[in-house]
Each structure stands twice: as C-alpha cells, then as structure tokens.
Scaffold this active site. Structure first.
Site, PDB file in Angstrom:
ATOM      1  N   LYS A 156      -6.892  13.111 -67.757  1.00  0.00           N
ATOM      2  CA  LYS A 156      -6.816  12.191 -68.366  1.00  0.00           C
ATOM      3  C   LYS A 156      -6.705  11.988 -70.303  1.00  0.00           C
ATOM      4  CE  LYS A 156      -8.080   8.477 -66.198  1.00  0.00           C
ATOM      5  NZ  LYS A 156      -9.311   9.089 -65.314  1.00  0.00           N
TER       6      LYS A 156
ATOM      7  N   ARG B 249      -8.692   0.033 -64.186  1.00  0.00           N
ATOM      8  CA  ARG B 249      -9.773  -0.215 -62.977  1.00  0.00           C
ATOM      9  C   ARG B 249      -9.890  -0.258 -62.700  1.00  0.00           C
ATOM     10  NH1 ARG B 249     -12.449   4.264 -66.842  1.00  0.00           N
ATOM     11  NH2 ARG B 249     -13.535   5.996 -65.749  1.00  0.00           N
TER      12      ARG B 249
ATOM     13  N   ARG C 177     -17.966  20.602 -68.270  1.00  0.00           N
ATOM     14  CA  ARG C 177     -17.042  20.079 -69.763  1.00  0.00           C
ATOM     15  C   ARG C 177     -17.900  20.529 -70.637  1.00  0.00           C
ATOM     16  NH1 ARG C 177     -13.908  14.370 -68.613  1.00  0.00           N
ATOM     17  NH2 ARG C 177     -16.514  13.516 -68.447  1.00  0.00           N
TER      18      ARG C 177
ATOM     19  N   ARG D 214     -21.837  15.279 -72.258  1.00  0.00           N
ATOM     20  CA  ARG D 214     -21.341  13.757 -71.663  1.00  0.00           C
ATOM     21  C   ARG D 214     -22.669  13.134 -70.460  1.00  0.00           C
ATOM     22  NH1 ARG D 214     -15.844  10.719 -70.020  1.00  0.00           N
ATOM     23  NH2 ARG D 214     -17.216   9.809 -68.744  1.00  0.00           N
TER      24      ARG D 214
ATOM     25  N   ARG E 136     -19.523   7.836 -59.988  1.00  0.00           N
ATOM     26  CA  ARG E 136     -18.663   7.520 -60.475  1.00  0.00           C
ATOM     27  C   ARG E 136     -16.891   8.191 -59.872  1.00  0.00           C
ATOM     28  NH1 ARG E 136     -18.784  10.872 -65.419  1.00  0.00           N
ATOM     29  NH2 ARG E 136     -16.389  10.432 -66.135  1.00  0.00           N
TER      30      ARG E 136
HETATM   31  P1  AMP Z   1     -14.507   6.944 -69.175  1.00  0.00           P
HETATM   32  O1  AMP Z   1     -14.537   7.773 -69.952  1.00  0.00           O
HETATM   33  O2  AMP Z   1     -12.725   7.282 -68.758  1.00  0.00           O
HETATM   34  O3  AMP Z   1     -14.727   8.636 -67.358  1.00  0.00           O
HETATM   35  O4  AMP Z   1     -15.221   6.073 -68.967  1.00  0.00           O
HETATM   36  C1  AMP Z   1     -16.541   6.066 -68.883  1.00  0.00           C
HETATM   37  C2  AMP Z   1     -17.662   5.708 -68.385  1.00  0.00           C
HETATM   38  O5  AMP Z   1     -16.778   4.050 -69.283  1.00  0.00           O
HETATM   39  C3  AMP Z   1     -16.904   4.883 -66.579  1.00  0.00           C
HETATM   40  O6  AMP Z   1     -17.950   5.507 -65.922  1.00  0.00           O
HETATM   41  C4  AMP Z   1     -17.448   3.520 -67.355  1.00  0.00           C
HETATM   42  O7  AMP Z   1     -19.069   3.125 -66.906  1.00  0.00           O
HETATM   43  C5  AMP Z   1     -16.833   2.872 -68.727  1.00  0.00           C
HETATM   44  N1  AMP Z   1     -16.084   2.330 -68.545  1.00  0.00           N
HETATM   45  C6  AMP Z   1     -14.510   2.814 -68.632  1.00  0.00           C
HETATM   46  N2  AMP Z   1     -13.476   1.998 -68.462  1.00  0.00           N
HETATM   47  C7  AMP Z   1     -13.962   1.462 -67.744  1.00  0.00           C
HETATM   48  C8  AMP Z   1     -13.010   0.213 -67.292  1.00  0.00           C
HETATM   49  N3  AMP Z   1     -11.899  -0.198 -67.229  1.00  0.00           N
HETATM   50  N4  AMP Z   1     -13.527  -0.439 -67.492  1.00  0.00           N
HETATM   51  C9  AMP Z   1     -15.382  -0.765 -66.171  1.00  0.00           C
HETATM   52  N5  AMP Z   1     -15.876   0.397 -67.299  1.00  0.00           N
HETATM   53  C10 AMP Z   1     -15.281   1.164 -67.822  1.00  0.00           C
END
Ligand code: AMP
Length: 220
Positions: free
Chosen positions: A13, A88, A127, A160, A171
């Site tokens: 994404k 989400r 990654r 990360r 996740r």
């Molecule tokens: P991502 O970079 O999109 O994989 O997000 C990393 C982490 O940020 C996720 O595993 C969540 O802990 C938090 N996070 C990101 N977006 C959201 C969201 N819309 N709602 C809740 N937690 C989020």
C-alpha cells in the site's frame, strides 16, 4: 480524488500510495508513518501509540480518528487525498464516512490489495525503510543500489521494529479480525475494487490505475 487503500501489512500500500500521489498530485496520509513520526519525536501521542504498535496491535480508534480527521482539514487535502492505513476498523470507517458526508466530499474509491499470508511474511522480514524519506525497499525483491542507503535521498535504511516474525503474525491476525470486515463494508457502498497485489510493483501499479479509472470513469 479521495481514495482509501486497504490490505494487510506488506501488501504494498505504501509503495503504491507514493506512486499514485506522484501520478495524480494528491497528498498521502499514511497513519503508520504519522504514528512513527510521533514516536520518533517523543510526543504524548507517540508515547501512547508506541505501546500498541510494539505489540502489533491497533492504536485505539479515538486516537486514530481524531488524528486523521484533523489532518484531512488541512489545505493540501482540498484536492483530495490517498489514505494509507486508515480506516482499519468499522468504527473508523463510520467516523470517516460521517465526516466526509458532512463536508460534502464523499470517498470516490477503495482499493483492496490482496496478498497471501506467506507473501506478507516474505516481504516484511526482508523490508528496509528509509529513515529520512520513508521509501520502502526489499532485500529479496527491490534492494537498494548501495547497501543500506536510499537510492533517492541518500538516507539511512533501517528495519522497522514491528517487522519481526512474531509481530508480523500478530499484525496479520489483527488485520483479518478488525480490518477485513471493511471489504464488505465498502463493497456494499459500491466503492471497492480488488487488486491482485502479488505481482511486481509496476504490474500492481498498472492494475491500480486501471481499477481507479474503472471506478471513477477517468483516464489513467
Ligand atoms: P502501518 O505502517 O500501516 O503498518 O502501521 C503501523 C502500526 O501503526 C499498526 O500496526 C498500528 O499499530 C498503527 N496504526 C496505523 N494506522 C492505524 C489505524 N488506522 N488505527 C489504529 N492503529 C493504526
């Protein structure tokens, strides 16, 4: 153009969001990136978010919703936006829908990037992310030209902290439980297109542009 990108972690994404942003001149609102920035700066929001992120859990809805709705009011979002990682959960989707309906600017498209769990683990354990511009790399599929250095901005590439295998599996589990119901939610509203995202980046991008032009009736 107001677009939501859905899909599990590692679906690509973030990569596709950046390419769409360049193509259509839209800002990307990547909630994970915004939270990571707060964590790095040690803000109160970052301190709260970190405990959830480290476990692979979602940050509570009220925090994510107020952060995103605030961001959407900024002037650069007047032309539209690409939401990467939000909504989400169903309550997040409802809050977004309410706010956009009130503003008279409803969503145009939701793109659902589909990849298998095996591919997610393979992509995320390899990654690397640029600590400066956030550009993602992959040691298996898309290595940087110079080891440890971003091709574009020269920033340092880092892993990360939530990309270890146990946290990735957590996740994925949270994604299937909390986020996958949004596929039906947006499909019922006639906004959703599935994208097979197991292909190379350029192929997925071409599919994405095609899906968008199909949904929006615009030329790529
Ligand atoms: P991502 O970079 O999109 O994989 O997000 C990393 C982490 O940020 C996720 O595993 C969540 O802990 C938090 N996070 C990101 N977006 C959201 C969201 N819309 N709602 C809740 N937690 C989020």
């Amino acid at each position: 153009m107001r677009i939501v990108l859905l899909g599990p972690p590692g679906a690509g994404k973030g990569t596709q969001a950046k390419r769409l942003a360049d193509r259509y001149g839209l800002p990307v609102i990547g909630t994970g990136d915004i939270f990571r920035d707060h964590v790095a700066r040690g803000t109160p929001l970052g301190l709260r978010a970190k405990e959830y992120m480290d476990r692979g859990d979602y940050v509570p809805d009220e925090i994510a919703v107020s952060m995103v709705l605030g961001r959407l009011k900024e002037p650069d979002c007047r032309v539209g936006f690409i939401l990467d990682g939000f909504p989400r959960t169903v309550p997040q989707a409802q809050a977004l829908e309410r706010a956009l309906t009130e503003a008279g600017t409803p969503l145009d498209a939701v793109l659902n990037f589909k990849v298998s769990d095996e591919m997610v683990v393979k992509r995320l354990t390899n990654r690397l992310v640029c600590s400066s511009c956030g550009r993602p790399y992959n040691l298996a599929f898309k290595p940087p030209r110079v080891e440890g250095v971003c091709d574009v901005c020269g920033g340092r590439l880092t892993l990360r902290s939530d990309d270890d295998e146990a946290t990735i599996l957590r996740r994925l589990e949270v994604y299937r439980r909390e986020t996958e119901p949004l596929v039906l939610y947006f499909w019922e509203r006639g906004l959703l297109r599935d994208i097979d995202a197991e292909a190379p980046e350029q192929v997925v991008f071409d599919r994405t542009v095609e899906a968008l032009s199909d949904l929006l009736d615009v030329d790529g």
